[in-house]
Design an enzyme around this catalytic site. Structure first.
Site, PDB file in Angstrom:
ATOM      1  N   ASP A   1      36.461  19.027   4.594  1.00 16.64           N
ATOM      2  CA  ASP A   1      36.843  18.788   3.195  1.00 16.64           C
ATOM      3  C   ASP A   1      38.101  19.564   2.849  1.00 16.64           C
ATOM      4  O   ASP A   1      38.857  19.165   1.961  1.00 16.64           O
ATOM      5  CB  ASP A   1      35.693  19.152   2.267  1.00 16.64           C
ATOM      6  CG  ASP A   1      34.585  18.120   2.410  1.00 16.64           C
ATOM      7  OD1 ASP A   1      33.730  18.295   3.291  1.00 16.64           O
ATOM      8  OD2 ASP A   1      34.630  17.110   1.690  1.00 16.64           O
TER       9      ASP A   1
HETATM   10  O1  MRU Z   1      29.485  15.653  -0.132  1.00 16.44           O
HETATM   11  P1  MRU Z   1      30.203  14.675   0.747  1.00 16.44           P
HETATM   12  O2  MRU Z   1      29.327  13.610   1.298  1.00 16.44           O
HETATM   13  O3  MRU Z   1      31.445  14.137   0.070  1.00 16.44           O
HETATM   14  O4  MRU Z   1      30.696  15.550   1.980  1.00 16.44           O
HETATM   15  C1  MRU Z   1      31.414  14.905   3.001  1.00 16.44           C
HETATM   16  C2  MRU Z   1      31.785  15.809   4.105  1.00 16.44           C
HETATM   17  O5  MRU Z   1      31.539  16.991   4.104  1.00 16.44           O
HETATM   18  C3  MRU Z   1      32.587  15.182   5.200  1.00 16.44           C
HETATM   19  O6  MRU Z   1      32.259  15.770   6.431  1.00 16.44           O
HETATM   20  C4  MRU Z   1      34.080  15.399   4.927  1.00 16.44           C
HETATM   21  O7  MRU Z   1      34.394  15.032   3.634  1.00 16.44           O
HETATM   22  C5  MRU Z   1      34.920  14.650   5.880  1.00 16.44           C
HETATM   23  S1  MRU Z   1      34.867  12.897   5.611  1.00 16.44           S
HETATM   24  C6  MRU Z   1      35.964  12.209   6.688  1.00 16.44           C
END
Ligand code: MRU
Length: 359
Positions: free
Chosen positions: A245
């Site tokens: 993220d």
């Molecule tokens: O809470 P989320 O589902 O948005 O978290 C997503 C993640 O942590 C993913 O691993 C990250 O955003 C990478 S997506 C290519």
């Protein structure tokens, strides 16, 4: 046909409601910035790249249908909309980064004497559309770089991958990041098996990654998060690959909660640990991971499953959505669309990409 997190054509955006997967596949119209913000906040769409794309495209669709504004009013509307979209979810940097770049772009356009509100409107729409196209290309390059790197490092053509959360077509404009590397290994005929974690509390692994793997007929097995160390010990895992993220200047990486413990376990077992992320998920403005704001989600996402409470009433709840993996645990490397880097090489790779050798 590939799974699509969204369907877009100029003036029309439909987002797959991921809260309903895998039971139902329902695309919902997003016609304005407010709906874009809610779609992201409620996690109907999730995943760092997809969040930014839906945010920017929601603005593009609203602009396409909006009445003519004076140039100054249009610029204010765009800048306020972008600032608002950034508040939808704080940890993934992609929306904030897109907002910053688009804000600079709009201000520059507005200062040009020959631009009109119509030309600015069209160039913002085009900017958002280009983002969609670029993300798919970046993901394919991440897949290629990652697969090549792993095949060089792991002297075994029967690669076994363990991955966490969802980083596939559903979390991006298409193909995926960590799951993109898995797809590339599979396409090269070198993938023996994938273990995907359930990813509590929100089950992105069980609901979404498992769905993508089954859909693509990739040999795969679901494990609970608590089984990951055992899987590393007993299932000949060649590498762990996760998404991100936000990757900061020293390589510390925020990703779905549970990533940190996987990195610790991987180090214990001598298994290379990779982060796969587009450079749009990198944030050189922060030096270290402890500066990253970690989103805390509503307690029901931990206490309830599909609306049914499973936790004992009255218990306190702590529900951070992400954790930070320190750079020294990212032993395989950071896989980006411009190459694979050791965490300490990231800063120079991003500032002078042409001067840094990919491993
Ligand atoms: O809470 P989320 O589902 O948005 O978290 C997503 C993640 O942590 C993913 O691993 C990250 O955003 C990478 S997506 C290519």
């Amino acid at each position: 046909m590939a799974l699509e997190s969204l369907r877009y054509s100029r003036g029309s955006l439909q987002v797959l409601n991921q809260l309903l997967l895998p039971r139902a596949s329902v695309y919902e119209d997003v016609t304005n910035v407010q709906q874009g913000w809610e779609t992201i906040r409620l996690m109907k769409v999730r995943g760092a790249p997809a969040i930014a794309i839906v945010g920017c495209l929601s603005l593009a669709v609203e602009l396409h249908h909006s009445h003519k504004r004076k140039k100054d009013d249009l610029v204010s509307f765009i800048l306020e909309s972008l600032a608002y979209l950034v508040t939808s979810r704080p940890t993934a940097v992609n929306m904030a980064r897109a907002a910053m770049e688009l804000t600079t772009f709009v201000k520059q356009e507005a200062e040009k004497p020959d631009t009109t509100s119509e030309s600015i409107q069209n160039s913002v729409i085009q900017w958002a559309e280009d983002m969609l196209t670029k993300d798919i290309g970046d993901n394919r390059r991440i897949g290629e770089h990652g697969a090549k790197h792993i095949l060089q490092k792991v002297p075994n053509q029967d690669i076994v991958i363990l991955t966490h959360c969802n980083t596939g077509s559903l979390a991006t404009a298409g193909y995926g990041t960590a799951l993109g590397v898995v797809r590339s290994l599979h396409a090269a005929g070198c993938l023996a098996h994938v273990y995907c974690t359930e990813t509590r509390p929100y089950n992105q692994g069980a609901r979404l990654t498992a769905y993508e793997l089954v859909y693509e007929k990739i040999p795969s097995t679901l494990v609970a998060d608590s089984m990951a160390s055992l899987a590393m010990k007993e299932k000949a895992v060649s590498a762990v690959i996760v998404g991100a993220d936000r990757v900061v200047a020293n390589g510390d990486t925020a990703n779905k909660v549970g990533t940190y413990q996987l990195a610790i376990a991987a180090k214990h077992h001598g298994i290379p640990f990779y982060v796969a992320a587009p450079t749009t998920s990198c944030d050189l403005s922060l030096e270290e991971g402890d500066k990253i704001v970690i989103e805390e989600r509503p307690s029901q996402e931990l206490t309830d499953v599909n609306g049914v409470r499973i936790a004992a009433p009255g218990i306190g709840v702590w529900n951070p959505a992400f954790d930070v993996t320190p750079a020294d645990l990212i032993t395989g490397g950071i896989i980006t669309e411009i190459g694979v880097f050791r965490p300490h090489e990231l800063r120079s790779a991003l500032t002078k990409p042409m001067n840094v050798d990919c491993q």
